[in-house]
Scaffold this active site. Structure first.
Site, PDB file in Angstrom:
ATOM      1  N   GLN A 121       0.823  -1.215   0.000  1.00 26.05           N
ATOM      2  CA  GLN A 121       0.000   0.000   0.000  1.00 26.05           C
ATOM      3  C   GLN A 121       0.858   1.267   0.000  1.00 26.05           C
ATOM      4  O   GLN A 121       0.481   2.274  -0.606  1.00 26.05           O
ATOM      5  CB  GLN A 121      -0.925  -0.020   1.224  1.00 26.05           C
ATOM      6  CG  GLN A 121      -2.147   0.860   1.078  1.00 26.05           C
ATOM      7  CD  GLN A 121      -3.272   0.214   0.276  1.00 26.05           C
ATOM      8  OE1 GLN A 121      -3.561  -0.968   0.441  1.00 26.05           O
ATOM      9  NE2 GLN A 121      -3.902   0.962  -0.604  1.00 26.05           N
ATOM     10  N   LYS A 136      -2.712  -1.049   6.595  1.00 27.72           N
ATOM     11  CA  LYS A 136      -3.702  -2.093   6.295  1.00 27.72           C
ATOM     12  C   LYS A 136      -4.155  -2.695   7.613  1.00 27.72           C
ATOM     13  O   LYS A 136      -3.425  -2.640   8.605  1.00 27.72           O
ATOM     14  CB  LYS A 136      -3.067  -3.206   5.443  1.00 27.72           C
ATOM     15  CG  LYS A 136      -4.073  -4.023   4.667  1.00 27.72           C
ATOM     16  CD  LYS A 136      -4.462  -3.333   3.375  1.00 27.72           C
ATOM     17  CE  LYS A 136      -5.579  -4.036   2.651  1.00 27.72           C
ATOM     18  NZ  LYS A 136      -5.753  -3.493   1.291  1.00 27.72           N
ATOM     19  N   GLY A 175     -12.439  -0.419   2.764  1.00 25.34           N
ATOM     20  CA  GLY A 175     -12.752  -1.828   2.572  1.00 25.34           C
ATOM     21  C   GLY A 175     -11.639  -2.607   1.896  1.00 25.34           C
ATOM     22  O   GLY A 175     -10.659  -2.042   1.412  1.00 25.34           O
ATOM     23  N   ASP A 176     -11.792  -3.905   1.891  1.00 34.86           N
ATOM     24  CA  ASP A 176     -10.943  -4.848   1.154  1.00 34.86           C
ATOM     25  C   ASP A 176     -11.771  -6.143   1.144  1.00 34.86           C
ATOM     26  O   ASP A 176     -12.992  -6.077   1.304  1.00 34.86           O
ATOM     27  CB  ASP A 176      -9.580  -5.024   1.839  1.00 34.86           C
ATOM     28  CG  ASP A 176      -8.560  -5.748   0.954  1.00 34.86           C
ATOM     29  OD1 ASP A 176      -7.957  -5.110   0.080  1.00 34.86           O
ATOM     30  OD2 ASP A 176      -8.376  -6.972   1.123  1.00 34.86           O
ATOM     31  N   THR A 220     -11.977   0.769  -8.174  1.00 35.32           N
ATOM     32  CA  THR A 220     -10.837  -0.145  -8.384  1.00 35.32           C
ATOM     33  C   THR A 220     -10.982  -0.863  -9.721  1.00 35.32           C
ATOM     34  O   THR A 220     -10.029  -0.926 -10.518  1.00 35.32           O
ATOM     35  CB  THR A 220     -10.722  -1.155  -7.230  1.00 35.32           C
ATOM     36  OG1 THR A 220     -10.802  -0.449  -5.996  1.00 35.32           O
ATOM     37  CG2 THR A 220      -9.412  -1.910  -7.302  1.00 35.32           C
ATOM     38  N   ASN A 252     -16.114  -6.859  -5.256  1.00 36.68           N
ATOM     39  CA  ASN A 252     -16.140  -5.447  -5.651  1.00 36.68           C
ATOM     40  C   ASN A 252     -15.258  -5.164  -6.867  1.00 36.68           C
ATOM     41  O   ASN A 252     -15.696  -4.548  -7.845  1.00 36.68           O
ATOM     42  CB  ASN A 252     -15.728  -4.584  -4.450  1.00 36.68           C
ATOM     43  CG  ASN A 252     -15.602  -3.127  -4.834  1.00 36.68           C
ATOM     44  OD1 ASN A 252     -14.522  -2.644  -5.141  1.00 36.68           O
ATOM     45  ND2 ASN A 252     -16.722  -2.420  -4.883  1.00 36.68           N
ATOM     46  N   SER A 392     -10.560   6.875  -2.827  1.00 34.07           N
ATOM     47  CA  SER A 392     -10.708   7.066  -1.374  1.00 34.07           C
ATOM     48  C   SER A 392     -10.127   8.432  -0.973  1.00 34.07           C
ATOM     49  O   SER A 392     -10.710   9.147  -0.148  1.00 34.07           O
ATOM     50  CB  SER A 392      -9.958   5.979  -0.605  1.00 34.07           C
ATOM     51  OG  SER A 392     -10.707   4.798  -0.544  1.00 34.07           O
TER      52      SER A 392
HETATM   53  P1  NDP Z   1     -14.512  -8.913  -2.163  1.00 37.42           P
HETATM   54  O1  NDP Z   1     -14.627  -9.478  -0.798  1.00 37.42           O
HETATM   55  O2  NDP Z   1     -15.556  -7.974  -2.647  1.00 37.42           O
HETATM   56  O3  NDP Z   1     -14.424 -10.098  -3.225  1.00 37.42           O
HETATM   57  C1  NDP Z   1     -13.418 -11.052  -3.167  1.00 37.42           C
HETATM   58  C2  NDP Z   1     -13.621 -12.047  -4.288  1.00 37.42           C
HETATM   59  O4  NDP Z   1     -12.466 -12.877  -4.383  1.00 37.42           O
HETATM   60  C3  NDP Z   1     -14.790 -12.987  -4.028  1.00 37.42           C
HETATM   61  O5  NDP Z   1     -15.357 -13.373  -5.250  1.00 37.42           O
HETATM   62  C4  NDP Z   1     -14.117 -14.164  -3.339  1.00 37.42           C
HETATM   63  O6  NDP Z   1     -14.810 -15.395  -3.441  1.00 37.42           O
HETATM   64  C5  NDP Z   1     -12.798 -14.236  -4.082  1.00 37.42           C
HETATM   65  N1  NDP Z   1     -11.778 -14.819  -3.207  1.00 37.42           N
HETATM   66  C6  NDP Z   1     -11.406 -14.387  -1.993  1.00 37.42           C
HETATM   67  N2  NDP Z   1     -10.470 -15.193  -1.460  1.00 37.42           N
HETATM   68  C7  NDP Z   1     -10.264 -16.156  -2.377  1.00 37.42           C
HETATM   69  C8  NDP Z   1      -9.413 -17.288  -2.435  1.00 37.42           C
HETATM   70  N3  NDP Z   1      -8.599 -17.583  -1.419  1.00 37.42           N
HETATM   71  N4  NDP Z   1      -9.445 -18.044  -3.554  1.00 37.42           N
HETATM   72  C9  NDP Z   1     -10.277 -17.755  -4.577  1.00 37.42           C
HETATM   73  N5  NDP Z   1     -11.114 -16.713  -4.583  1.00 37.42           N
HETATM   74  C10 NDP Z   1     -11.097 -15.924  -3.501  1.00 37.42           C
HETATM   75  O7  NDP Z   1     -13.078  -8.249  -2.231  1.00 37.42           O
HETATM   76  P2  NDP Z   1     -12.519  -7.144  -3.250  1.00 37.42           P
HETATM   77  O8  NDP Z   1     -13.123  -7.330  -4.586  1.00 37.42           O
HETATM   78  O9  NDP Z   1     -12.633  -5.841  -2.585  1.00 37.42           O
HETATM   79  O10 NDP Z   1     -10.971  -7.520  -3.285  1.00 37.42           O
HETATM   80  C11 NDP Z   1     -10.432  -8.424  -4.232  1.00 37.42           C
HETATM   81  C12 NDP Z   1      -8.937  -8.210  -4.346  1.00 37.42           C
HETATM   82  O11 NDP Z   1      -8.685  -6.867  -4.777  1.00 37.42           O
HETATM   83  C13 NDP Z   1      -8.132  -8.364  -3.049  1.00 37.42           C
HETATM   84  O12 NDP Z   1      -6.864  -8.866  -3.362  1.00 37.42           O
HETATM   85  C14 NDP Z   1      -8.002  -6.921  -2.546  1.00 37.42           C
HETATM   86  O13 NDP Z   1      -6.896  -6.779  -1.701  1.00 37.42           O
HETATM   87  C15 NDP Z   1      -7.811  -6.209  -3.867  1.00 37.42           C
HETATM   88  N6  NDP Z   1      -8.112  -4.782  -3.886  1.00 37.42           N
HETATM   89  C16 NDP Z   1      -9.322  -4.299  -3.462  1.00 37.42           C
HETATM   90  C17 NDP Z   1      -9.595  -2.953  -3.534  1.00 37.42           C
HETATM   91  C18 NDP Z   1     -10.912  -2.384  -3.158  1.00 37.42           C
HETATM   92  O14 NDP Z   1     -11.097  -1.179  -3.317  1.00 37.42           O
HETATM   93  N7  NDP Z   1     -11.866  -3.166  -2.697  1.00 37.42           N
HETATM   94  C19 NDP Z   1      -8.583  -1.997  -4.012  1.00 37.42           C
HETATM   95  C20 NDP Z   1      -7.371  -2.616  -4.506  1.00 37.42           C
HETATM   96  C21 NDP Z   1      -7.165  -3.946  -4.413  1.00 37.42           C
HETATM   97  P3  NDP Z   1     -15.633 -15.975  -2.177  1.00 37.42           P
HETATM   98  O15 NDP Z   1     -16.859 -15.127  -2.084  1.00 37.42           O
HETATM   99  O16 NDP Z   1     -15.880 -17.383  -2.510  1.00 37.42           O
HETATM  100  O17 NDP Z   1     -14.734 -15.812  -0.979  1.00 37.42           O
HETATM  101  O1  2IT Z   2      -5.858  -2.566  -1.555  1.00 33.99           O
HETATM  102  C1  2IT Z   2      -6.400  -1.443  -1.613  1.00 33.99           C
HETATM  103  O2  2IT Z   2      -5.867  -0.505  -2.209  1.00 33.99           O
HETATM  104  C2  2IT Z   2      -7.710  -1.268  -0.980  1.00 33.99           C
HETATM  105  N1  2IT Z   2      -8.243  -2.237  -0.455  1.00 33.99           N
HETATM  106  C3  2IT Z   2      -8.349   0.089  -0.949  1.00 33.99           C
HETATM  107  C4  2IT Z   2      -7.758   0.942   0.133  1.00 33.99           C
HETATM  108  C5  2IT Z   2      -8.445   2.261   0.378  1.00 33.99           C
HETATM  109  O3  2IT Z   2      -8.037   2.896   1.360  1.00 33.99           O
HETATM  110  O4  2IT Z   2      -9.332   2.662  -0.368  1.00 33.99           O
END
Ligand code: NDP
Ligand code: 2IT
Length: 460
Positions: A121, A136, A175-176, A220, A252, A392
């Site tokens: 991050q 984080k 969130g994450d 994102t 997301n 954010s």
């Molecule tokens: P969500 O919780 O909204 O969605 C996560 C998705 O990934 C779900 O479909 C989930 O499936 C799947 N998943 C989670 N763990 C696993 C695993 N071990 N193996 C396979 N599939 C998995 O999270 P986000 O969409 O917010 O985050 C997804 C990724 O993006 C993460 O790596 C996060 O750190 C990164 N990220 C998120 C940001 C944000 O703004 N939200 C910003 C930048 C990066 P299931 O429902 O079955 O668990």
């Molecule tokens: O991994 C990431 O960049 C996030 N989950 C979003 C972090 C944020 O502060 O919006």
């Protein structure tokens, strides 16, 4: 992450020493060491040309979090049983702004994962060009399968401790994985109740009715596609139109990457969750995915109830079935290390041209190196998924100004930021003769900025 021509070269002594010490000190934290090694091995050309980094202990300070907070989170489930989870906040670096980064609620959360995410991050946030440091947090609590009441009670207990450590100018979570609009709402409500004041800028990803920003939900995923658009344009003036795309995850990031890719005329044929993937050669019905995942909190397999012509492939081992599907562009948007070497080989065999990392560290270093060797474009996570945290920061600005921007204004700013990020990666790669290795470019561009800020602020 060396280029072919540098392969035989022995490693810079300072880098080697810091890497070895970091390994010795954090031997039980594999994800954290993986993230550190990936960054340090790619910034060698910069280290070589800046001996003052060693005298100022820049790397030693960069790999040591300013502070790690862990705490007990007790809560009562619907059966009346008391459950104890562990909460974390890693306040990694306040060099260029308040600690900033998401909260992850997932059974797999541990200190190694928190530290790797916090470390990533710092660099990602530096690339946005906005004044945000790196942090984080999260918990080994998993909202999946819990009732709304349980999630609320957990979030209130979590925030009762976390509130001591955060604030709009100190540390701003978001969130994450496992933390979306519902969780952010409960967390913010409890923070406001304890503080007896409306400090909107203490958390981002808030609902639109109480201080959230338009486009933060989409940011994102949209940002990932804006980055991909730039990367394709810069390499053969190609575009997303008509390209086949596969996207892992259905949360997301994945949902809004799909939406924007479709708006650009791409054919998204597959998405997944941790149980398996769906393949719909007619193009993913994104409205249905939103209904299943955002509203019903169901499983992706349920897609077949409406589209029986689609296929469901169950996930049985570490090689996610989604990567066996032929595609031009692959967007890993689920979690760390989700693309195995076997999956990468399959993707290359099937003619993949570009990878866009929506998730954090979805490709291990060897996998990234393999893609680069095979001439596959890689949009690295720190750069390609930075649109979320950038938006954010735009939410924080609006909260400070007590003002709301329109959807079009925020989206335009997000787009401009993603173009700038791509340009920074490209410029840094060019400066050090690394061709279109944007992985190294992202690390070099962000590290250079952070190192300068660190030296300017003295030994702290
Ligand atoms: P969500 O919780 O909204 O969605 C996560 C998705 O990934 C779900 O479909 C989930 O499936 C799947 N998943 C989670 N763990 C696993 C695993 N071990 N193996 C396979 N599939 C998995 O999270 P986000 O969409 O917010 O985050 C997804 C990724 O993006 C993460 O790596 C996060 O750190 C990164 N990220 C998120 C940001 C944000 O703004 N939200 C910003 C930048 C990066 P299931 O429902 O079955 O668990
Ligand atoms: O991994 C990431 O960049 C996030 N989950 C979003 C972090 C944020 O502060 O919006």
């Amino acid at each position: 992450m060396l280029n072919g021509k540098d392969k035989g070269k022995t490693m810079n002594e300072y880098l080697k020493k810091v890497l070895e010490n970091t390994k010795a000190k954090n031997i039980h934290e594999p994800e954290y060491l993986q993230a550190v090694e990936e960054v340090l091995t790619s910034i060698e050309p910069v280290i070589d040309s800046h001996p003052e980094f060693e005298t100022n202990a820049v790397l030693e300070r960069m790999v040591e979090p300013e502070r790690i907070i862990t705490f007990r989170v007790p809560w009562i489930n619907d059966e009346g049983k008391t459950i104890v989870n562990r909460g974390y906040r890693v306040q990694f670096s306040s060099l260029i702004g308040p600690y900033k980064g998401g909260l992850r609620f997932d059974h797999s959360v541990n200190q190694s994962i928190m530290k790797f995410l916090g470390f990533e991050q710092i660099f990602k946030n530096a690339l946005t060009g906005l004044p945000i440091g790196g942090g984080k947090g999260g918990s080994d609590f998993d909202p999946k399968g819990k009732s709304d009441r349980e999630v609320m009670h957990f979030c209130q207990s979590f925030m009762t401790e976390l509130q001591r450590h955060i604030g709009p100018d100190v540390d701003v979570p978001a969130g994450d994985i496992g933390v979306g609009a519902r969780e952010v709402g409960y967390l913010f409500g409890q923070y406001k109740r304890i503080k007896n004041g409306y400090e909107g800028g203490v958390i981002t990803g808030k609902g639109l009715s109480y201080g959230g920003s338009l486009v933060r939900t989409e940011a994102t995923g949209y940002g990932l596609i804006y980055f991909m658009r730039e990367m394709l344009k810069a390499n053969g003036n190609r575009s997303l139109a008509g390209k086949t795309v596969t996207i892992s995850g259905s949360g997301n990031v994945a949902i809004y990457a799909c939406e924007k890719a479709q708006q650009y005329g791409a054919n998204v044929v597959a998405m997944s969750d941790s149980s398996g993937c769906i393949y719909d050669k007619n193009g993913i019905d994104i409205a249905l995915i939103k209904q299943i995942k955002e509203v019903e909190r169901g499983r992706i397999k349920e897609y077949l109830n409406v589209h029986p012509e689609a296929q469901y492939i169950e996930c049985t081992d570490e090689n996610s079935p989604i990567w066996t599907i032929k595609t031009d562009i692959a967007l890993p948007c689920a979690t760390q290390n989700e693309v195995s070497m076997q999956s990468a080989q399959k993707l290359v065999e099937n003619g993949v041209i570009a990878i866009g990392e929506g998730a954090n560290m979805p490709c291990p270093k060897e996998v990234t190196e393999y893609f680069l060797e095979k001439g596959v474009l890689v949009g690295p996570a720190k750069a390609a998924n930075a649109g979320g945290v950038a938006t954010s920061a735009i939410e924080m600005s609006q909260n400070s100004m007590r003002y709301y921007m329109t959807f079009e204004e925020v989206d335009k700013e997000l787009d401009d930021i993603m173009v700038n990020i791509f340009n920074s990666c490209q410029k840094a790669a060019e400066k050090y003769n690394l061709g279109n290795n944007y992985v190294a470019g992202a690390n070099i561009a962000s590290f250079s900025k952070l190192a300068e800020a660190m030296i300017a602020q003295g030994i702290v």
